[in-house]
Motif scaffolding. Structure first.
Motif, PDB file in Angstrom:
ATOM      1  N   LEU A 240       0.845  -1.184   0.000  1.00 27.74           N
ATOM      2  CA  LEU A 240       0.000   0.000   0.000  1.00 27.74           C
ATOM      3  C   LEU A 240       0.890   1.246   0.000  1.00 27.74           C
ATOM      4  CD1 LEU A 240      -2.717  -1.061   2.591  1.00 27.74           C
ATOM      5  CD2 LEU A 240      -2.676  -1.448   0.122  1.00 27.74           C
ATOM      6  N   ASP A 241       0.449   2.297  -0.695  1.00 27.97           N
ATOM      7  CA  ASP A 241       1.285   3.475  -0.926  1.00 27.97           C
ATOM      8  C   ASP A 241       0.731   4.673  -0.170  1.00 27.97           C
ATOM      9  OD1 ASP A 241       2.782   5.610  -1.986  1.00 27.97           O
ATOM     10  OD2 ASP A 241       3.082   4.520  -3.860  1.00 27.97           O
ATOM     11  N   ARG A 242       1.530   5.241   0.729  1.00 27.99           N
ATOM     12  CA  ARG A 242       1.110   6.387   1.521  1.00 27.99           C
ATOM     13  C   ARG A 242       1.812   7.684   1.109  1.00 27.99           C
ATOM     14  NH1 ARG A 242       1.416   3.538   7.537  1.00 27.99           N
ATOM     15  NH2 ARG A 242      -0.475   2.259   7.359  1.00 27.99           N
ATOM     16  N   ARG A 243       2.527   7.655  -0.005  1.00 26.97           N
ATOM     17  CA  ARG A 243       3.260   8.845  -0.414  1.00 26.97           C
ATOM     18  C   ARG A 243       2.331   9.954  -0.903  1.00 26.97           C
ATOM     19  NH1 ARG A 243       7.178   6.233  -4.752  1.00 26.97           N
ATOM     20  NH2 ARG A 243       5.211   5.142  -5.161  1.00 26.97           N
ATOM     21  N   MET A 244       2.826  11.193  -0.872  1.00 23.66           N
ATOM     22  CA  MET A 244       2.108  12.303  -1.461  1.00 23.66           C
ATOM     23  C   MET A 244       2.054  12.124  -2.977  1.00 23.66           C
ATOM     24  SD  MET A 244       1.255  14.143   1.155  1.00 23.66           S
ATOM     25  CE  MET A 244       0.881  15.802   0.574  1.00 23.66           C
ATOM     26  N   TYR A 245       1.123  12.799  -3.620  1.00 26.06           N
ATOM     27  CA  TYR A 245       0.851  12.572  -5.041  1.00 26.06           C
ATOM     28  C   TYR A 245       2.096  12.744  -5.905  1.00 26.06           C
ATOM     29  CZ  TYR A 245      -1.071  13.149  -9.729  1.00 26.06           C
ATOM     30  OH  TYR A 245      -1.324  13.024 -11.072  1.00 26.06           O
ATOM     31  N   LEU A 246       2.845  13.847  -5.730  1.00 26.55           N
ATOM     32  CA  LEU A 246       4.000  14.094  -6.590  1.00 26.55           C
ATOM     33  C   LEU A 246       5.085  13.046  -6.386  1.00 26.55           C
ATOM     34  CD1 LEU A 246       4.302  17.996  -6.415  1.00 26.55           C
ATOM     35  CD2 LEU A 246       3.350  16.587  -8.256  1.00 26.55           C
ATOM     36  N   ASP A 247       5.246  12.572  -5.165  1.00 25.02           N
ATOM     37  CA  ASP A 247       6.207  11.500  -4.905  1.00 25.02           C
ATOM     38  C   ASP A 247       5.767  10.205  -5.573  1.00 25.02           C
ATOM     39  OD1 ASP A 247       7.841  13.150  -3.392  1.00 25.02           O
ATOM     40  OD2 ASP A 247       6.769  12.693  -1.533  1.00 25.02           O
ATOM     41  N   TRP A 248       4.454   9.947  -5.555  1.00 26.92           N
ATOM     42  CA  TRP A 248       3.920   8.745  -6.217  1.00 26.92           C
ATOM     43  C   TRP A 248       4.155   8.811  -7.721  1.00 26.92           C
ATOM     44  CZ3 TRP A 248      -0.695   8.673  -9.347  1.00 26.92           C
ATOM     45  CH2 TRP A 248      -1.070   7.382  -9.766  1.00 26.92           C
ATOM     46  N   VAL A 249       3.925   9.973  -8.317  1.00 26.58           N
ATOM     47  CA  VAL A 249       4.165  10.151  -9.754  1.00 26.58           C
ATOM     48  C   VAL A 249       5.645   9.961 -10.063  1.00 26.58           C
ATOM     49  CG1 VAL A 249       4.141  11.816 -11.649  1.00 26.58           C
ATOM     50  CG2 VAL A 249       2.164  11.645 -10.115  1.00 26.58           C
ATOM     51  N   ALA A 250       6.517  10.541  -9.248  1.00 23.88           N
ATOM     52  CA  ALA A 250       7.957  10.406  -9.475  1.00 23.88           C
ATOM     53  C   ALA A 250       8.410   8.960  -9.360  1.00 23.88           C
ATOM     54  CB  ALA A 250       8.720  11.273  -8.467  1.00 23.88           C
ATOM     55  N   GLY A 251       7.671   8.168  -8.577  1.00 20.50           N
ATOM     56  CA  GLY A 251       8.006   6.753  -8.414  1.00 20.50           C
ATOM     57  C   GLY A 251       7.430   5.849  -9.476  1.00 20.50           C
ATOM     58  N   GLY A 252       6.777   6.417 -10.485  1.00 19.52           N
ATOM     59  CA  GLY A 252       6.256   5.612 -11.596  1.00 19.52           C
ATOM     60  C   GLY A 252       4.761   5.515 -11.671  1.00 19.52           C
ATOM     61  N   SER A 253       4.031   6.110 -10.729  1.00 17.09           N
ATOM     62  CA  SER A 253       2.561   6.126 -10.747  1.00 17.09           C
ATOM     63  C   SER A 253       1.958   4.726 -10.813  1.00 17.09           C
ATOM     64  CB  SER A 253       2.045   6.967 -11.933  1.00 17.09           C
ATOM     65  OG  SER A 253       2.615   8.252 -11.944  1.00 17.09           O
ATOM     66  N   LEU A 254       2.569   3.789 -10.115  1.00 19.09           N
ATOM     67  CA  LEU A 254       2.080   2.410 -10.172  1.00 19.09           C
ATOM     68  C   LEU A 254       0.812   2.248  -9.344  1.00 19.09           C
ATOM     69  CD1 LEU A 254       5.397   0.371  -9.780  1.00 19.09           C
ATOM     70  CD2 LEU A 254       4.213   1.003 -11.891  1.00 19.09           C
ATOM     71  N   THR A 255      -0.165   1.553  -9.906  1.00 18.41           N
ATOM     72  CA  THR A 255      -1.371   1.212  -9.160  1.00 18.41           C
ATOM     73  C   THR A 255      -1.065   0.071  -8.193  1.00 18.41           C
ATOM     74  OG1 THR A 255      -2.108  -0.446 -10.751  1.00 18.41           O
ATOM     75  CG2 THR A 255      -2.786   1.844 -11.156  1.00 18.41           C
TER      76      THR A 255
END
Length: 303
Positions: A240-255
Motif C-alpha cells: 500500500l502506498d502512503r506517499r504524497m501525489y507528486l512522490d507517487w508520480v515520481a516513483g512511476g505512478s504504479l497502481t
C-alpha cells in the motif's frame, strides 16, 4: 518419518495435516471416514470440515446451515475420539450461500464471513480448534472486487479468533488460485493482525508524563517515548502506498495491482527453497517405492 526423524519428533511438532470433508447434507463418505480414522489412529492432525451451500446442500437460513454444519463437524469429532481419545482434530468449514442468480458457492459473500465467525464462536465454546476461510473472492482477476472481498473476510476471520484460516488466494468461487491475490492478502493479513493485536493500556503507553512534558502546542517527534514505540506501535505497509501525489508520480505512478504484480514476480524469481538433506530424499523415495509396490499388489488382487 524420514523428514521428522522419528515418530516422537513428528508428534511433538507435526509439519503436515490431513484434510477430509463430509458430504453435505449429513453424509460421511468412505474415503473421508477412512482418512479420519487413520489420522486418529496415528495421532496425525486432521481438518474435518464440511462445505455446506445455504439454499443448496443446506438450509437457506444461516442458523439452519450452522445446525447442519455442526452436526457434520461434531459427528466427525466423535468418530475420531472413539478411535483415540484426544486425537487432534480441527472443526470448521467453508460455509456460504448459493448465489441463486449464478448457482455458485459464493466465496465473496458477507454471509461466508458471518457464518464462519458464528462457527468460530461455537468452536471456542466447545474448546475445539477452528478452521475458517479468508483472503478469497468471487472475482476472476485482481481487481477492486477481489481486494474488497478478501479484506473483509480476512478481517472477520481474524476478529473471530479462528485458529487456522485457509483458502487465501482463492478466486472464482475457489475454481482458481491466484498468486497475486496471495501476495495482496499477505499485506491485508498484516493489517488484520495489527487490528487483532488491539491497544495495550498501561503506565508506559498512556504516556501521561510525556504529554505533561510536551504540553499544549508542542510535538512528540523528538521525544524518547516516540523513538521507543513508533516502530512497534504502528503497522507499516509494503505494498500500500502512503506517499504524497507528486512522490507517487515520481516513483512511476504504479497502481496497487501493478505493485502486487511486480512483488509477485520478484518472489517467484528470487525464492530459493531450502533443500532437504540427501539421506532424507532417499528415505522419501524408499517410502514412495514401497507404497507403489503395495498399490500394485492391491490392484493385482482385484483382478
Amino acid at each position: 518419518m524420514a523428514i521428522a526423524g522419528s515418530e516422537e519428533e513428528f508428534l511433538r511438532n507435526p509439519f503436515m495435516i490431513f484434510y477430509a470433508e463430509p458430504n453435505t447434507p449429513l453424509c460421511h463418505g468412505k474415503d473421508a471416514v477412512e482418512k479420519l480414522l487413520f489420522a486418529a489412529e496415528k495421532k496425525i492432525p486432521i481438518v474435518y470440515t464440511p462445505c455446506p451451500i445455504a439454499g443448496g446442500t443446506a438450509p437457506a437460513t444461516m442458523a439452519g446451515m450452522l445446525v447442519d454444519t455442526l452436526a457434520e463437524c461434531l459427528s466427525g469429532v466423535v468418530m475420531s475420539q472413539v478411535v483415540r481419545p484426544g486425537a487432534p482434530i480441527i472443526m470448521g468449514g467453508v460455509v456460504s450461500i448459493m448465489d441463486m442468480a449464478t448457482t455458485i458457492l459464493s466465496y465473496g459473500a458477507p454471509e461466508l464471513a458471518l457464518a464462519s465467525a458464528a462457527l468460530a464462536e461455537v468452536a471456542r465454546y466447545l474448546k475445539l480448534p477452528m478452521w475458517s476461510t479468508g483472503g478469497c473472492t468471487d472475482s476472476r482477476l485482481l481487481d477492486e472486487q477481489a481486494a474488497l472481498e478478501a479484506a473483509l473476510n480476512l478481517l472477520l476471520a481474524g476478529l473471530s479468533g479462528a485458529n487456522l484460516i485457509h483458502d487465501v488466494g482463492f478466486m472464482e468461487s475457489a475454481m482458481t488460485g491466484s498468486q497475486e491475490l496471495l501476495v495482496l492478502s499477505d499485506e491485508i493479513i498484516g493489517m488484520v493482525r495489527r487490528i487483532v493485536q488491539g491497544i495495550r493500556v498501561d503506565e508506559e503507553t498512556l504516556a501521561l508524563d510525556v504529554i505533561n512534558k510536551v504540553g499544549p502546542g508542542g510535538n512528540f517527534l523528538g521525544e524518547d517515548h516516540t523513538l521507543r514505540h513508533f516502530r512497534k506501535e504502528a503497522w507499516y505497509p509494503r505494498l500500500l502506498d502512503r506517499r504524497m501525489y507528486l512522490d507517487w508520480v515520481a516513483g512511476g505512478s504504479l497502481t496497487l495491482a501493478q505493485r502486487v504484480n511486480k512483488k509477485t514476480r520478484e518472489v517467484l524469481e528470487s525464492y530459493q527453497p531450502v533443500p532437504l538433506p540427501q539421506d532424507v530424499l532417499e528415505g522419501i523415495d524408499e517410502i514412495l517405492r514401497r507404497a507403489d509396490e503395495r498399490a500394485a499388489e492391491i490392484e493385482a488382487q482385484k483382478v
